[in-house]
Structure formats: structure tokens, C-alpha cells
Design an enzyme around this catalytic site. Sequence first.
Site, PDB file in Angstrom:
ATOM      1  N   TRP A 325       0.835  -1.205   0.000  1.00  0.00           N
ATOM      2  CA  TRP A 325       0.000   0.000   0.000  1.00  0.00           C
ATOM      3  C   TRP A 325       0.868   1.253   0.000  1.00  0.00           C
ATOM      4  O   TRP A 325       0.504   2.280  -0.591  1.00  0.00           O
ATOM      5  CB  TRP A 325      -0.900   0.004   1.246  1.00  0.00           C
ATOM      6  N   HIS A 326       2.048   1.176   0.630  1.00  0.00           N
ATOM      7  CA  HIS A 326       2.883   2.357   0.784  1.00  0.00           C
ATOM      8  C   HIS A 326       3.548   2.794  -0.517  1.00  0.00           C
ATOM      9  O   HIS A 326       3.918   3.969  -0.635  1.00  0.00           O
ATOM     10  CB  HIS A 326       3.956   2.107   1.849  1.00  0.00           C
ATOM     11  N   GLY A 327       3.721   1.912  -1.459  1.00  0.00           N
ATOM     12  CA  GLY A 327       4.355   2.351  -2.691  1.00  0.00           C
ATOM     13  C   GLY A 327       4.619   1.232  -3.668  1.00  0.00           C
ATOM     14  O   GLY A 327       4.642   0.049  -3.307  1.00  0.00           O
ATOM     15  N   PHE A 482       2.230   8.628  -0.892  1.00  0.00           N
ATOM     16  CA  PHE A 482       1.500   7.386  -0.797  1.00  0.00           C
ATOM     17  C   PHE A 482       0.008   7.591  -1.023  1.00  0.00           C
ATOM     18  O   PHE A 482      -0.731   6.651  -1.139  1.00  0.00           O
ATOM     19  CB  PHE A 482       1.726   6.732   0.576  1.00  0.00           C
TER      20      PHE A 482
END
Length: 482
Positions: A325-327, A482
Site C-alpha cells: 500500500w505504501h508504494g 503514498f
Amino acid sequence: MLFNSFEFVIFFSIVFFIYYKSYDNLKFQNILLLVSSYVFYGWWDWRFLSLIFISSISDYLIGKAIDDNDNDKQRKRLLILSLFINLGILGFFKYYNFFTESFTDFTALFGFEANPFLLNIILPVGISFYTFQTMSYTIDIYRKKMHANKNLLEFMTFVSFFPQLVAGPIERASHLLPQFGKKRKFDAYEFKEGAKQSLWGLFKKIVVADNCAYYANQIFENSDAYPGSVLAIGVLLFAFQIYGDFSGYSDIAIGISRMMGIDLMQNFKSPYLAENIQDFWRRWHISLSTWFRDYVYIPLGGSQVDSSFKRSLNIIITFTVSGFWHGANWTFVIWGALHSLFYFIQTAYSRNLKTVKILPANVVKVFNILITFLAVTFAWIFFRAASFSHALNYISEIASSTILINPISYFKDMGSSIQPVIIVISLIYLSVFEISNRDASYSFQVGHYKTPIKVLIYCSLLLALIFFRATHGPIDFIYFQF
């Protein structure tokens, strides 16, 4: 438009004045919030306002359709449509090039040469945050945990509310949405408490995070030029940079919202004082960790499955997806997977520790906090590194004998002689409040001090913001990417 910019001070002052001047007109207040939120977001790139508008309209209509439908199959199809729209937008803008390049690299292993069609895509600010917020709304309606909101203005304001739009907290509709249906009058106490929390957040960002970033960025971006001792300090600086940066944003967002009569959930709770990895995720980015618990981990079966293998798999999936999800980079996936590994190690350690009662409980507690902090800090290397190979080289250099080299001369060459002193003092200041308010609603509680001490604390924070701010100017908040 950054919270720590002069433009935002002007923007918020105007909005705040008009907002409370119209306290007796709820509809106007919401229109003002909606327009202000679109101006705030459009300040970066007005073209991406269309994405927020699409998410808002589609989930508003789909939410109503699900709520009004008694046919389980049709309700499920509508939910899938909502997930397809939201994840489709998120996947295209955030992950298209990542999956394309990864597929090309995979086929190359078997001797196939592909010519991928890559796009020059700009990642919309905060897309992961408001996408997850609207997704939880339709999922909760599908689960019959709440009813659909019938007021389009209130719903669009909920999706785009500017204090938490671009970096959270990721609010649940059941908590935030009803607040836009109630009149909001000026409350001196709430204004004061919100202002104090915003002040603390600005201190974390401007004094702690931005000063740490000055050195952390140089060290990570030129890691080949520094010995292991400098690299080790660089990781510690990044650990405090990302905490000061992200929790600082949350504090400002929560504080600003409170000044406007809106309550947002707590997002950080002294995470570096956690006693284990599970405790860390109860304290770090709470709105995201609870989101993945409720919408990924529990639907997979959570801890209620009938085998230890499935329980372990659910944990691995949840942590790994959280990292992704962060990148769009394998380093984030590895970062998430590392936390699942730490969780298993912690579980085994805790199970065995129960049979050994040699040391006093307080000593064990401090030891656990230290070990957890070191594990989390180690994982930050993968989070910050440009690539997997960069992370491995960074770790390899720290583990080498050059860790014993005196780092002071290197820091003198990187910046002013006073900046390291500022960092040390600010981290001590931060730690004092973190420790004393470890389990408080937020980490800046000074109500138990006498008035002269309170005034001294507030003045010291204001002076720090004026004189100890980073000389290289304001830096974007990390989680905007993000």
C-alpha cells in the site's frame, strides 16, 4: 499547500473566520468546507480533483443502491463495482508502471524480451488515503454495519475534508460522516486544545523531522561515501524523521479539525515505546493498521482459522499488502514482510519468556521496547532505500568494521555545527513528552503542570519553530507520496 507554509496560514484563517461566522447555517458550512477542500487539494494539481469527484459520486450512488437492495447477489455485484472503480483508479495511477516493469523483468528470466508500454504518470497526492476511506464506506454498508448517507453534500465533504485529505487519518464513515450533519459552533476549549495539538505537530515536523531529514537524505542518497557508523546514525535519523513527519501531520490535522468542531481519530500513540511488533502497530498509523485488520485480516479468517499455517499466512498477507500500500516498489513489500517475520519471532520469544522469570518486570519492559525499536529501525532501511540492492549494500556497510570510525567529522562536512545540537535537544524534548504521555489520547499533555510551566513549554515550542527550523526550507510531508 503545506500545513507548514505561509499560504496555508492565510488559507486557514480565511476559511476559519467565514466558517464560524455562518455557524447557524449548516449547509453553508458544509459548502464552504467542500469548496475549501477542493481548493486545498487543487493547489497541487487541479486536474486530479476529477478523481476525488468520481470516487465521491460513484460511492455515494453505489452506497445508496446497496442499502436499498435486499438481493444478496445484486448487493455483492454493486460492492464489486465500487471496489473495481476505487482499486482501478488506485491501481492505474500508482501501480501500472510497477506491474508492467515487474512482468517484463519476469519474462526476461525465461529469455523473452518484451517492450513494455510505460506511461508518464503523476501520482495524485493522497490517493491511497481517500480511496481507502470511500472503500470502507461501501463495505460497511454491504456488511449492514451502517446505512447509506442520503445527503450528497455531506458525503462529498466527508471524502474531501481538507485537514486529513492527503495523509489521513483514514477515517471511517461511521465516525466522521455524521459530524457533517450537525451544527458546529465555536468552542473556546476545543479551539485551545486543537491549537496546542497543532503546535506540537508543527514542532515535530519543522524542528524534528526537517532537521533530521537534512542529514538522513544526504546519507541515504550518498551511502557509498560514508562509513558504517554514519550509515547507522542515518537510519536512526530517518526513524525520527518519518515519525516526526507523519505523526506531526496527523497532530496538525487532528488539531485543525478540532478547532473547527470536527473530531478525528487518534493516529499515533508513542509507537517507539511499543513493547513488541503487535504493540507497535497498535500505536503506529492506527487508522491504517485497523483498516487492514478489519478489511483484510479478519475477512481472511484472522486468528479464528483452524490451523496455525493459515493464521501465519493471514498475518503474512496482511503485513505484505500493507507494505505494498505504501508504494510501487519491492522495497515496501519487503518492509511489510519483515514486520510479519518480526511478529513471528516476537510470538515465539514471548511464549518462551513466560517460562523465564529471572529479571524484574521493568527491566524486561525496557529491554522489549529497545529490541522492538531496533527491529523497526532496521526495517526502515528497506522503506527508505531506493532499491533492494541499495538496502542490502547499506546493511552490509553497517555490518562491516567501518562502524567503528568516528562519524563526527563527516557530520561537520554535511552541515552547520549547530544543527546536530538542535537535533539532539529536540529529540530529548520529544522523548520527554512521549514517555510521560505514552498512553494518553495524544503525546502532548501538559494539563498537570502549573500555569508558569505551561507558558514556558508553549513559548519554548514557539521559539523552536522560529529559530530551530531547518535552514534548507520546508520539506514535503513523506506520506504525500503514498
